[in-house]
Design a protein around this motif. Structure first.
Motif, PDB file in Angstrom:
ATOM      1  N   ASN A 272      -3.684 -12.188  13.760  1.00 46.50           N
ATOM      2  CA  ASN A 272      -4.696 -11.640  12.869  1.00 46.50           C
ATOM      3  C   ASN A 272      -4.769 -12.433  11.566  1.00 46.50           C
ATOM      4  O   ASN A 272      -5.855 -12.644  11.007  1.00 46.50           O
ATOM      5  CB  ASN A 272      -4.388 -10.179  12.582  1.00 46.50           C
ATOM      6  CG  ASN A 272      -5.433  -9.512  11.706  1.00 46.50           C
ATOM      7  OD1 ASN A 272      -6.613  -9.549  12.015  1.00 46.50           O
ATOM      8  ND2 ASN A 272      -4.999  -8.918  10.607  1.00 46.50           N
TER       9      ASN A 272
ATOM     10  N   ALA B  60      -4.247  -1.830  18.725  1.00 50.49           N
ATOM     11  CA  ALA B  60      -5.103  -2.579  17.805  1.00 50.49           C
ATOM     12  C   ALA B  60      -5.413  -1.789  16.546  1.00 50.49           C
ATOM     13  O   ALA B  60      -5.686  -2.370  15.481  1.00 50.49           O
ATOM     14  CB  ALA B  60      -6.399  -2.975  18.511  1.00 50.49           C
TER      15      ALA B  60
ATOM     16  N   TRP C 243      -7.847  -3.883  13.648  1.00 46.29           N
ATOM     17  CA  TRP C 243      -8.930  -4.461  14.439  1.00 46.29           C
ATOM     18  C   TRP C 243      -9.872  -3.359  14.914  1.00 46.29           C
ATOM     19  O   TRP C 243      -9.423  -2.266  15.295  1.00 46.29           O
ATOM     20  CB  TRP C 243      -8.377  -5.202  15.660  1.00 46.29           C
ATOM     21  CG  TRP C 243      -7.810  -6.558  15.343  1.00 46.29           C
ATOM     22  CD1 TRP C 243      -7.922  -7.250  14.176  1.00 46.29           C
ATOM     23  CD2 TRP C 243      -7.032  -7.369  16.219  1.00 46.29           C
ATOM     24  NE1 TRP C 243      -7.263  -8.444  14.269  1.00 46.29           N
ATOM     25  CE2 TRP C 243      -6.698  -8.549  15.513  1.00 46.29           C
ATOM     26  CE3 TRP C 243      -6.570  -7.222  17.514  1.00 46.29           C
ATOM     27  CZ2 TRP C 243      -5.948  -9.571  16.064  1.00 46.29           C
ATOM     28  CZ3 TRP C 243      -5.819  -8.247  18.084  1.00 46.29           C
ATOM     29  CH2 TRP C 243      -5.514  -9.410  17.368  1.00 46.29           C
TER      30      TRP C 243
ATOM     31  N   LYS D  16     -12.217  -1.915  17.780  1.00 41.86           N
ATOM     32  CA  LYS D  16     -12.281  -2.043  19.242  1.00 41.86           C
ATOM     33  C   LYS D  16     -13.741  -2.179  19.676  1.00 41.86           C
ATOM     34  O   LYS D  16     -14.506  -1.225  19.598  1.00 41.86           O
ATOM     35  CB  LYS D  16     -11.594  -0.846  19.899  1.00 41.86           C
ATOM     36  CG  LYS D  16     -10.089  -0.831  19.658  1.00 41.86           C
ATOM     37  CD  LYS D  16      -9.390   0.290  20.384  1.00 41.86           C
ATOM     38  CE  LYS D  16      -9.487   1.590  19.644  1.00 41.86           C
ATOM     39  NZ  LYS D  16      -8.563   2.616  20.156  1.00 41.86           N
TER      40      LYS D  16
ATOM     41  N   PHE E 190     -11.648  -7.275  20.589  1.00 46.91           N
ATOM     42  CA  PHE E 190     -11.469  -6.703  19.261  1.00 46.91           C
ATOM     43  C   PHE E 190     -12.245  -7.522  18.235  1.00 46.91           C
ATOM     44  O   PHE E 190     -12.602  -8.672  18.478  1.00 46.91           O
ATOM     45  CB  PHE E 190      -9.985  -6.708  18.863  1.00 46.91           C
ATOM     46  CG  PHE E 190      -9.057  -6.102  19.875  1.00 46.91           C
ATOM     47  CD1 PHE E 190      -9.049  -4.731  20.096  1.00 46.91           C
ATOM     48  CD2 PHE E 190      -8.177  -6.887  20.602  1.00 46.91           C
ATOM     49  CE1 PHE E 190      -8.187  -4.163  21.025  1.00 46.91           C
ATOM     50  CE2 PHE E 190      -7.302  -6.338  21.529  1.00 46.91           C
ATOM     51  CZ  PHE E 190      -7.310  -4.962  21.736  1.00 46.91           C
ATOM     52  N   LYS E 191     -12.475  -6.919  17.083  1.00 47.06           N
ATOM     53  CA  LYS E 191     -13.073  -7.660  15.964  1.00 47.06           C
ATOM     54  C   LYS E 191     -12.242  -7.413  14.710  1.00 47.06           C
ATOM     55  O   LYS E 191     -11.889  -6.269  14.395  1.00 47.06           O
ATOM     56  CB  LYS E 191     -14.512  -7.215  15.714  1.00 47.06           C
ATOM     57  CG  LYS E 191     -15.171  -7.940  14.527  1.00 47.06           C
ATOM     58  CD  LYS E 191     -16.574  -7.437  14.243  1.00 47.06           C
ATOM     59  CE  LYS E 191     -17.562  -8.049  15.207  1.00 47.06           C
ATOM     60  NZ  LYS E 191     -18.974  -7.725  14.833  1.00 47.06           N
ATOM     61  N   LYS E 192     -11.947  -8.502  14.000  1.00 43.96           N
ATOM     62  CA  LYS E 192     -11.229  -8.362  12.742  1.00 43.96           C
ATOM     63  C   LYS E 192     -12.176  -7.798  11.695  1.00 43.96           C
ATOM     64  O   LYS E 192     -13.295  -8.293  11.518  1.00 43.96           O
ATOM     65  CB  LYS E 192     -10.685  -9.709  12.279  1.00 43.96           C
ATOM     66  CG  LYS E 192      -9.886  -9.640  10.978  1.00 43.96           C
ATOM     67  CD  LYS E 192      -9.229 -10.960  10.643  1.00 43.96           C
ATOM     68  CE  LYS E 192      -8.450 -10.882   9.339  1.00 43.96           C
ATOM     69  NZ  LYS E 192      -7.740 -12.147   9.025  1.00 43.96           N
ATOM     70  N   GLU E 193     -11.724  -6.763  11.029  1.00 39.76           N
ATOM     71  CA  GLU E 193     -12.579  -6.101  10.057  1.00 39.76           C
ATOM     72  C   GLU E 193     -12.860  -7.000   8.858  1.00 39.76           C
ATOM     73  O   GLU E 193     -12.041  -7.837   8.474  1.00 39.76           O
ATOM     74  CB  GLU E 193     -11.945  -4.787   9.592  1.00 39.76           C
ATOM     75  CG  GLU E 193     -11.859  -3.743  10.715  1.00 39.76           C
ATOM     76  CD  GLU E 193     -11.292  -2.425  10.241  1.00 39.76           C
ATOM     77  OE1 GLU E 193     -10.885  -2.351   9.058  1.00 39.76           O
ATOM     78  OE2 GLU E 193     -11.241  -1.475  11.041  1.00 39.76           O
TER      79      GLU E 193
END
Length: 517
Positions: free
Chosen positions: A440, A477, A482, A484, A512-515
């Protein structure tokens, strides 16, 4: 614009096919069809789709306009087939109508737990990243992600603890920068030099390693293996040397006393005929040369940026990857599964034969918990204490599973391997948590992470217990920060996890997507 999806792919691959087409064209309302033909209205040039799509066979009105992926898969037949099947062939040829997951560089080693190259290419497409982007694989294995990123014009960085994995990954990405004729020249040199080699296994391996190998190989076999290595070492280019060492690694199981049908290092003593290892090595090198040369020919005109492969634990390697910190555009990886057989164990003979055992990041053999009972019990207690101290960092469902198994396996009279299992499971999930946190840190805000992982099982009190690693990592996650995005079941059609009341999938793609803060 007319496109034809590969008709023989699996349901989850059809999902990926539509997702990659949506991403590349910007058309969000493309839906899965029962028929392989699709008609879309897009301003994206046909050549962009031809060059990039993973699960599609043709693009455009001309049915002979095959995608580059079809061409790459066709390299398994050799160069002549590639020449017959050009991207814009007028007459074309019959192409394979079954799934082909091993071709070109993706088949140079019988590595356990290989990634699908088409899946990686589709994930790159779905992520929407452009040429020059940085692709990260924190568990790079045999380098499939790195190789696919490189031929897509993207930088890549991979990390793995297994020194054999690191060698394979470096070779696969390094060979992309050489001329196919360099391979044949190296092969010719080995053929010439092997006639002059005088084997001396005492100089090849130290006493401890030699004693171990003598328990798994006939003395004549070790002599032949040393002969091959001596000839390989005459090659000046390191990448080329390692390519032929990988070919040697590929035949070691056949000439050893290791059971061929068993991934574990288990013995089945047989007879060995002098010269057999040398013969099999050359057969393997010749078999691979045909496919690799065809693959290199198919990608020779592509821009292929730098790839970096780092050896070590993903959790600790971030200090060696500061140049990539916060700069990676996507993660595409397939981590080990909980309780899966360690790849370090399955590759042990190759690691020893090739002299990789003593690399700085390779764990000591004594640390193996399933080896010595006294060491095992001490290590188990240490790991269990770590779990007790850190278990609040894990999700409740992971804690419940570990403690359910511990309630049975920690009872008096339980064999030490089963007694170790709860501690090993705890270590696995804590390691995965730490590895995801480290990855991350290397990821850009808003970037996607694709994790391909599956479940497995163990026996507890005579009953089968499913370890839903995919579900556990999906929910873990939340601890990383992250979002979902998608859960794609690789055995069924795409599903949202919220609708899964009784998960039973074998493998899944977790997106996933990193915020963005």
């Amino acid at each position: 614009m007319k496109l034809k999806m590969k008709s023989y792919i699996k349901p989850f691959e059809k999902v990926l096919a539509v997702m990659e087409l949506r991403s590349l064209t910007g058309i969000e309302d493309i839906e899965i069809s029962d028929a392989p033909e699709y008609i879309i209205d897009s301003d994206v040039p046909e050549e962009v789709l031809i060059d990039n799509l993973a699960y599609w066979e043709t693009v455009g009105e001309n049915p002979e306009k095959k995608t580059r992926q079809v061409l790459l898969e066709n390299t398994y037949r050799g160069e002549e087939s590639c020449r017959q099947l050009s991207l814009f062939s007028e007459n074309g040829m019959n192409i394979r109508q079954t799934r082909l997951l091993r071709y070109g560089l993706h088949d140079i080693h019988e590595y356990r737990g290989k990634f699908f190259p088409q899946l990686v290419r589709a994930c790159i497409n779905i992520s929407g990243i452009r040429e020059g982007s940085i692709v990260l694989d924190p568990f790079c294995g045999s380098g499939t992600t790195l190789c696919e990123a490189k031929i897509r014009g993207m930088q890549s960085v991979g990390v793995d603890l297994n020194p054999l994995s690191v060698m394979i990954s470096r070779v696969k990405t390094g060979i992309l920068d050489v001329d196919k004729n360099d391979i044949s020249d190296a092969y010719t040199l080995i053929r010439k030099e092997i006639e002059n080699v005088k084997s001396d296994v005492s100089k090849r391996w130290n006493e401890a390693d030699r004693k171990y190998l003598q328990g798994w190989f006939d003395e004549e076999a070790l002599g032949d293996i040393d002969t091959v290595l001596c000839a390989i070492e005459k090659i000046d280019n390191e990448c080329m040397r390692d390519l032929f060492k990988i070919h040697l690694s590929n035949i070691l199981r056949e000439v050893s006393w290791q059971k061929e049908s068993d991934l574990r290092v288990r013995k089945a003593v047989g007879t060995y005929q002098k010269g057999d290892a040398i013969k099999k090595f050359f057969e393997e090198a010749e078999r691979q040369a045909v496919k690799v040369a065809a693959y290199l020919e198919a990608v020779k005109n592509l821009d292929k940026p730098e790839s970096t492969v780092l050896e070590g634990n993903t959790v600790n390697i971030v200090k060696d990857a500061e140049a990539y910190m916060g700069r990676c555009d996507v993660i595409i990886t397939s981590p080990p599964y909980a309780t899966a057989l360690p790849y370090l164990d399955t590759d042990r003979l190759s690691i020893l034969v090739l002299g990789l055992m003593h690399r700085k990041n390779f764990p000591e053999r004594n640390a193996d918990m399933v080896g010595n009972r006294e060491i095992s019990e001490k290590k188990r207690k240490e790991l269990w204490q770590v779990y007790e101290n850190r278990k609040s960092e894990l999700t409740q469902e992971i804690q419940d599973l570990i403690e359910k198994i511990a309630a049975e396996n920690h009872k008096p009279g339980t064999g030490f391997r089963r007694k170790n299992l709860p501690a090993l499971l705890a270590k696995y999930f804590l390691d995965m948590l730490d590895a995801m946190k480290a990855a991350n840190r290397m990821l850009k805000p808003g970037a996607l992470a694709f994790y391909v992982v599956g479940n497995n099982s163990t026996m507890v009190a005579g009953k089968k217990v499913i370890i839903d690693t995919n579900i556990f990592l999906w929910n873990l996650a939340d601890k990383i920060g992250w979002h979902k995005e998608e859960y794609i079941d690789m055995d069924m059609l795409k599903v949202k996890l919220g609708y899964r009341n009784n998960p039973g999938t074998t493998e899944a793609i977790l997106i996933f997507k990193k915020e963005v803060h």
